[in-house]
Design an enzyme around this catalytic site. Structure first.
Site, PDB file in Angstrom:
ATOM      1  N   LEU A   1      83.615  64.493  93.154  1.00 62.69           N
ATOM      2  CA  LEU A   1      83.116  65.292  92.033  1.00 62.69           C
ATOM      3  C   LEU A   1      81.768  65.929  92.344  1.00 62.69           C
ATOM      4  O   LEU A   1      80.795  65.244  92.679  1.00 62.69           O
ATOM      5  CB  LEU A   1      82.999  64.425  90.779  1.00 62.69           C
ATOM      6  CG  LEU A   1      82.508  65.158  89.525  1.00 62.69           C
ATOM      7  CD1 LEU A   1      83.436  66.313  89.162  1.00 62.69           C
ATOM      8  CD2 LEU A   1      82.376  64.194  88.355  1.00 62.69           C
ATOM      9  N   HIS A   2      81.733  67.260  92.215  1.00 65.32           N
ATOM     10  CA  HIS A   2      80.494  67.983  92.458  1.00 65.32           C
ATOM     11  C   HIS A   2      80.540  69.346  91.784  1.00 65.32           C
ATOM     12  O   HIS A   2      81.596  69.909  91.540  1.00 65.32           O
ATOM     13  CB  HIS A   2      80.252  68.177  93.962  1.00 65.32           C
ATOM     14  CG  HIS A   2      81.273  69.047  94.638  1.00 65.32           C
ATOM     15  ND1 HIS A   2      82.546  68.606  94.931  1.00 65.32           N
ATOM     16  CD2 HIS A   2      81.220  70.338  95.077  1.00 65.32           C
ATOM     17  CE1 HIS A   2      83.229  69.581  95.521  1.00 65.32           C
ATOM     18  NE2 HIS A   2      82.443  70.645  95.614  1.00 65.32           N
ATOM     19  N   PHE A   3      79.366  69.856  91.473  1.00 61.60           N
ATOM     20  CA  PHE A   3      79.150  71.214  90.994  1.00 61.60           C
ATOM     21  C   PHE A   3      78.288  71.926  92.037  1.00 61.60           C
ATOM     22  O   PHE A   3      77.606  71.286  92.832  1.00 61.60           O
ATOM     23  CB  PHE A   3      78.431  71.220  89.648  1.00 61.60           C
ATOM     24  CG  PHE A   3      79.192  70.537  88.537  1.00 61.60           C
ATOM     25  CD1 PHE A   3      79.917  71.280  87.615  1.00 61.60           C
ATOM     26  CD2 PHE A   3      79.167  69.154  88.416  1.00 61.60           C
ATOM     27  CE1 PHE A   3      80.619  70.650  86.596  1.00 61.60           C
ATOM     28  CE2 PHE A   3      79.868  68.513  87.390  1.00 61.60           C
ATOM     29  CZ  PHE A   3      80.594  69.270  86.486  1.00 61.60           C
TER      30      PHE A   3
END
Length: 403
Positions: free
Chosen positions: A230-232
């Site tokens: 999970l990353h932005f």
């Protein structure tokens, strides 16, 4: 986003505390048990002092000033695969004003995708590359809620053994100045899927920057996220994105005050979310829409714009068309994958020929291929609105039960 510390390479041991596996990584061995000290930015949960003005101005917030200063330090230390400040950039003539940057050979240095593109929800696999394997030198700082409701920055802050920090790290293959990754609760090793808490964190990051030129983006699996952790992503670009200038048509206003519109006269069909009585209201609506899309295996991209006040949601089908052989060899050879920045109108091109020959017409044709058809978009829009109405009713009932 290939890390310089991947594949068991020894990282820079500066500040490692002498413990852990010796690679100075972001796994528990070095982060929690190696005596790590990482800079810490604490944000205020309230909007106090965040300056939610849409006036176009240079960055001046503590958060963005610190982020760009430390990012520049990493650039001077040679941690990036290329110097984005030396890359050619231009705005194409035409209605939309697409922005293109030439980053020659970028795909050759990026880590290849290690999962299938046909499923939006996939389990995290710790054997494959993930962000716990990057070196601590790639971290700018932790991003955590303040305990006293005041924003502050600490240069050296021990990582407590019970911590599961949110981390902001460099993207080692940047396409714009200040290109970073926000990795929520990095040690939880969550797969690339939206949840309410993590999306709200990304919204707070956008608000904390206090600058409309700092955007935050998200790519689901199947919509060109390249790592299933999970990353932005986020960066600064001192030009309006073409999608931000596109006209919209109002669809509805929810009970929370969140307004939902759809894009008009733009090559990718998408929804636009604005308003609400609080950042949390707006974040809850969008995260609910994202959760619906990923639960129904529809790839999508999200752009958080204007300090978290305007959010664009794009369901897309490019990977599906590519799997069906509906994408021409000419387009495939350009190696342009339509992730959120491309959908917003900012293109990183890898070959000089493509950069020289780029035109608004060719990029519009490419984005139209990415977009859901009008019929399919209308159907999906209806499903999303139904899902949001259902979530709103459920939330009202839960609040009534608590009261």
């Amino acid at each position: 986003m290939m890390s310089g510390n991947q594949g068991g390479q020894v990282g820079n041991k500066e500040g490692s505390g002498g413990g852990g596996c010796g690679r100075n990584c972001l796994s528990k061995c070095c982060l929690l048990h190696g005596g790590a000290k990482l800079p810490l930015y604490s944000f205020s949960k309230s909007a106090k002092g965040s300056g939610l003005s849409s006036e176009r101005k240079k960055p001046h917030s503590l958060f963005l000033d610190r982020l760009l200063k430390v990012w520049e330090d990493r650039r001077l230390r040679g941690l990036f695969h290329h110097d984005i400040t030396a890359c050619e950039t231009k705005i194409l003539p035409g209605e939309h004003g697409f922005i293109v940057v030439l980053v020659e050979g970028r795909d050759l240095k990026k880590r290849p995708t290690e999962f299938g593109l046909d499923e939006v929800l996939q389990h995290f696999d710790g054997r494959k590359f993930n962000f716990t394997k990057i070196g601590q030198e790639e971290v700018l700082f932790r991003f955590e809620e303040s305990g006293n409701d005041e924003a502050q920055y600490l240069e050296h802050a021990p990582v407590m053994a019970s911590a599961c920090p949110n981390v902001i790290a460099i993207n080692v293959s940047p396409i714009a100045y200040g290109h970073v990754l926000l990795i929520p609760r990095i040690l939880d090793c969550m797969p690339q899927r939206i949840d309410r808490e993590s999306f709200l964190l990304a919204m707070r990051m956008a608000r904390e920057a206090h600058n409309p030129y700092f955007r935050v983006g998200y790519n689901s699996l199947g919509a060109f996220a390249t790592i299933n952790h999970l990353h932005f992503q986020a960066y600064c670009l001192t030009e309006s994105f073409p999608v931000e200038k596109a006209p919209t048509q109002m669809i509805t206003t929810l009970g929370s005050g969140v307004k939902i519109s759809q894009l008009l006269h733009y090559p990718v069909r998408g929804l636009v979310f604005e308003g609400g009585s609080s950042l949390e209201d707006l974040s809850d609506v969008i995260s609910s829409a994202c959760i619906f899309l990923q639960d129904t295996n529809c790839p999508y991209n999200v752009l958080i714009s204007d300090s978290g006040k305007q959010i664009f949601l794009f369901p897309q089908c490019y990977a599906e068309k590519r799997a069906q052989g509906k994408v021409s060899q000419e387009i495939l050879e350009k190696q342009v994958n339509p992730a959120i920045w491309e959908l917003g109108g900012h293109f990183a091109l890898k070959r000089r020929q493509d950069y020289v020959e780029a035109s608004e017409g060719s990029l519009c044709s490419f984005l139209e291929m990415v977009s859901l058809s009008e019929e399919r978009f209308t159907e999906m829009k209806g499903y999303i609105l139904e899902a949001l109405a259902s979530v709103a009713v459920k939330d009202i009932m839960e609040r009534a039960e608590r009261d």
